[in-house]
Design a protein around this motif. Structure first.
Motif, PDB file in Angstrom:
ATOM      1  N   SER A 130       0.786  -1.104   0.009  1.00  0.00           N
ATOM      2  CA  SER A 130       0.004  -0.185  -0.073  1.00  0.00           C
ATOM      3  C   SER A 130       0.833   1.102   0.081  1.00  0.00           C
ATOM      4  CB  SER A 130      -1.028   0.153   1.138  1.00  0.00           C
ATOM      5  OG  SER A 130      -1.648   0.937   1.299  1.00  0.00           O
ATOM      6  N   THR A 131       1.792   1.290   0.799  1.00  0.00           N
ATOM      7  CA  THR A 131       2.793   2.639   0.969  1.00  0.00           C
ATOM      8  C   THR A 131       3.616   2.613  -0.286  1.00  0.00           C
ATOM      9  OG1 THR A 131       4.220   1.132   2.379  1.00  0.00           O
ATOM     10  CG2 THR A 131       2.580   2.548   3.334  1.00  0.00           C
ATOM     11  N   HIS A 132       4.224   1.515  -0.738  1.00  0.00           N
ATOM     12  CA  HIS A 132       5.198   1.667  -1.739  1.00  0.00           C
ATOM     13  C   HIS A 132       4.654   1.623  -3.087  1.00  0.00           C
ATOM     14  CE1 HIS A 132       8.201   1.886   1.428  1.00  0.00           C
ATOM     15  NE2 HIS A 132       7.837   0.704   1.794  1.00  0.00           N
ATOM     16  N   THR A 133       4.045   0.241  -3.354  1.00  0.00           N
ATOM     17  CA  THR A 133       3.612   0.100  -4.800  1.00  0.00           C
ATOM     18  C   THR A 133       2.416   0.920  -5.092  1.00  0.00           C
ATOM     19  OG1 THR A 133       4.478  -2.397  -4.456  1.00  0.00           O
ATOM     20  CG2 THR A 133       2.840  -1.959  -6.152  1.00  0.00           C
ATOM     21  N   LEU A 134       1.414   1.077  -4.208  1.00  0.00           N
ATOM     22  CA  LEU A 134       0.355   1.815  -4.462  1.00  0.00           C
ATOM     23  C   LEU A 134       0.539   3.426  -4.328  1.00  0.00           C
ATOM     24  CD1 LEU A 134      -2.462  -0.190  -3.202  1.00  0.00           C
ATOM     25  CD2 LEU A 134      -1.520  -0.339  -5.555  1.00  0.00           C
ATOM     26  N   ASN A 135       1.777   3.664  -3.567  1.00  0.00           N
ATOM     27  CA  ASN A 135       2.135   4.872  -3.365  1.00  0.00           C
ATOM     28  C   ASN A 135       0.926   5.816  -2.536  1.00  0.00           C
ATOM     29  OD1 ASN A 135       4.707   4.931  -4.538  1.00  0.00           O
ATOM     30  ND2 ASN A 135       3.550   5.219  -6.728  1.00  0.00           N
ATOM     31  N   LEU A 136       0.261   5.109  -1.512  1.00  0.00           N
ATOM     32  CA  LEU A 136      -0.678   5.594  -0.632  1.00  0.00           C
ATOM     33  C   LEU A 136       0.117   6.511   0.566  1.00  0.00           C
ATOM     34  CD1 LEU A 136      -3.593   3.251  -0.458  1.00  0.00           C
ATOM     35  CD2 LEU A 136      -3.335   5.230  -1.996  1.00  0.00           C
ATOM     36  N   GLY A 137       1.228   6.119   0.720  1.00  0.00           N
ATOM     37  CA  GLY A 137       1.960   6.880   2.079  1.00  0.00           C
ATOM     38  C   GLY A 137       1.395   6.241   3.433  1.00  0.00           C
ATOM     39  N   TYR A 138       2.425   6.561   4.385  1.00  0.00           N
ATOM     40  CA  TYR A 138       2.239   5.856   5.487  1.00  0.00           C
ATOM     41  C   TYR A 138       0.847   6.290   6.350  1.00  0.00           C
ATOM     42  CZ  TYR A 138       6.844   4.454   4.752  1.00  0.00           C
ATOM     43  OH  TYR A 138       8.048   3.674   4.215  1.00  0.00           O
ATOM     44  N   ASN A 139       0.339   7.502   6.020  1.00  0.00           N
ATOM     45  CA  ASN A 139      -0.423   8.322   7.091  1.00  0.00           C
ATOM     46  C   ASN A 139      -1.670   7.592   6.485  1.00  0.00           C
ATOM     47  OD1 ASN A 139       1.111   9.730   8.639  1.00  0.00           O
ATOM     48  ND2 ASN A 139       1.046  11.473   7.149  1.00  0.00           N
ATOM     49  N   VAL A 140      -2.048   7.573   4.995  1.00  0.00           N
ATOM     50  CA  VAL A 140      -3.074   7.351   4.343  1.00  0.00           C
ATOM     51  C   VAL A 140      -3.509   5.756   4.797  1.00  0.00           C
ATOM     52  CG1 VAL A 140      -4.470   6.712   2.287  1.00  0.00           C
ATOM     53  CG2 VAL A 140      -3.318   9.087   2.791  1.00  0.00           C
ATOM     54  N   THR A 141      -2.418   5.068   4.494  1.00  0.00           N
ATOM     55  CA  THR A 141      -2.449   3.657   4.765  1.00  0.00           C
ATOM     56  C   THR A 141      -2.902   3.246   6.203  1.00  0.00           C
ATOM     57  OG1 THR A 141      -0.604   3.026   2.876  1.00  0.00           O
ATOM     58  CG2 THR A 141      -0.925   1.519   4.841  1.00  0.00           C
ATOM     59  N   SER A 142      -2.351   4.019   7.227  1.00  0.00           N
ATOM     60  CA  SER A 142      -2.503   3.765   8.490  1.00  0.00           C
ATOM     61  C   SER A 142      -4.034   4.040   8.866  1.00  0.00           C
ATOM     62  CB  SER A 142      -1.571   4.578   9.571  1.00  0.00           C
ATOM     63  OG  SER A 142      -0.351   4.275   9.349  1.00  0.00           O
ATOM     64  N   ALA A 143      -4.368   5.246   8.086  1.00  0.00           N
ATOM     65  CA  ALA A 143      -5.722   5.555   8.224  1.00  0.00           C
ATOM     66  C   ALA A 143      -6.956   4.504   7.751  1.00  0.00           C
ATOM     67  CB  ALA A 143      -6.175   6.921   7.580  1.00  0.00           C
ATOM     68  N   ILE A 144      -6.642   3.897   6.835  1.00  0.00           N
ATOM     69  CA  ILE A 144      -7.490   2.988   6.173  1.00  0.00           C
ATOM     70  C   ILE A 144      -7.593   1.610   7.002  1.00  0.00           C
ATOM     71  CG2 ILE A 144      -7.578   1.397   4.262  1.00  0.00           C
ATOM     72  CD1 ILE A 144      -6.487   3.597   2.359  1.00  0.00           C
ATOM     73  N   LEU A 145      -6.367   1.264   7.159  1.00  0.00           N
ATOM     74  CA  LEU A 145      -6.348   0.056   8.065  1.00  0.00           C
ATOM     75  C   LEU A 145      -6.921   0.260   9.552  1.00  0.00           C
ATOM     76  CD1 LEU A 145      -2.790  -1.155   7.172  1.00  0.00           C
ATOM     77  CD2 LEU A 145      -4.854  -2.116   6.478  1.00  0.00           C
TER      78      LEU A 145
END
Length: 261
Positions: free
Chosen positions: A95-110
């Motif tokens: 999510s953070t590297h391949t999809l480039n969502l970043g750590y904050n967005v990924t953390s919020a989604i999860l």
């Protein structure tokens, strides 16, 4: 809504007793999951997509066996926990590297996924207490929350380093401080036990993730540069030792607590 009668000695319980041994095993399992996930995607250079496919396949196999088991089986349970931590590493990294969502967005989604899972679980069963995991529906909710929390912990732990600029060591210390504060609240305030459990469960994951990175990342990134496969093997042996020791101790305690026939 069907409320579950929560009994510690329920013969069909499917989750380990929440003792010191549980938390020690959880930390080692999260460290193992981080190291194993990195070994598959990075050391073997398979990438995050292939890594996720492999780890989800392994997790599915463990999860099917775990759900079909008639009771708590220590090594199967902890193998499934390791499966969630390894797959969680790949989910967060993809999510953070391949999809480039970043750590904050990924953390919020999860985090949102975890809250949704716990919320539906509570509405359906009347509790999110892990001691109530004695039926299939509750167990599926439990493992869904575990997967979300372990994925969230990876993204959050990496975010402490790559977003907030902490080292792997200070990131681990921050997580330890949060865990300590959560446990302190358990003793000094009337806070729901399920909330305390899931808060501690989430923050043991970034602690293990940062510690795993500290062991295996190269010195240029602040790590010790240990071999990922050797580190994973040591974690497997350590986890097995912890499970065996504390299961034996628990059997002795349970044996003393039973009345003579």
């Amino acid at each position: 809504m069907e409320r579950v009668d929560v009994t510690r000695e329920h013969p069909a319980r499917k989750v380990a007793e929440i003792t010191l041994g549980f938390w020690l095993a959880k930390v080692v399992a999260t460290t193992l999951g981080e190291v194993a996930g990195d070994a598959i995607a990075q050391t073997l250079n398979l990438g995050y997509v292939a890594g996720l496919a492999i780890t989800l396949g392994l997790l599915a196999a463990f999860l099917v066996a775990q759900v079909r088991a008639d009771r708590y089986r220590p090594f199967l349970f902890w193998a499934t926990i390791v499966g969630t931590t390894t797959a969680g590493t790949e989910i967060a990294d993809l999510s953070t590297h391949t999809l480039n969502l970043g750590y904050n967005v990924t953390s919020a989604i999860l985090f949102g996924g975890m809250l949704l899972t716990l919320g539906i679980w509570y509405l359906r069963r009347g509790t999110c207490d892990v001691s109530a995991v004695v039926d299939r529906e509750s167990e599926l909710f439990f493992w869904g929350a575990v997967l979300f929390s372990n994925s969230l912990g990876t993204a959050f732990g990496d975010g402490l380093v790559y977003v907030f600029g902490l080292t792997y060591t200070t990131g681990s210390l921050v997580c330890m401080a949060v865990i300590g504060a959560v446990l302190l609240l358990h003793y000094v305030a009337r806070i729901n036990a399920a909330f305390i459990f899931w808060a501690a469960f989430v923050f043991t994951r970034p602690f293990g993730a940062d510690f795993g990175n500290l062991l295996t990342k190269e010195a240029a990134k602040g790590g010790f540069g240990l071999n990922t496969f050797a580190t994973a093997l040591v974690c497997v042996l350590l986890l097995a030792g912890i499970v065996v020791c504390f299961e034996r101790r628990q059997h002795l305690v349970d044996g003393r607590g039973r009345s003579p026939a």
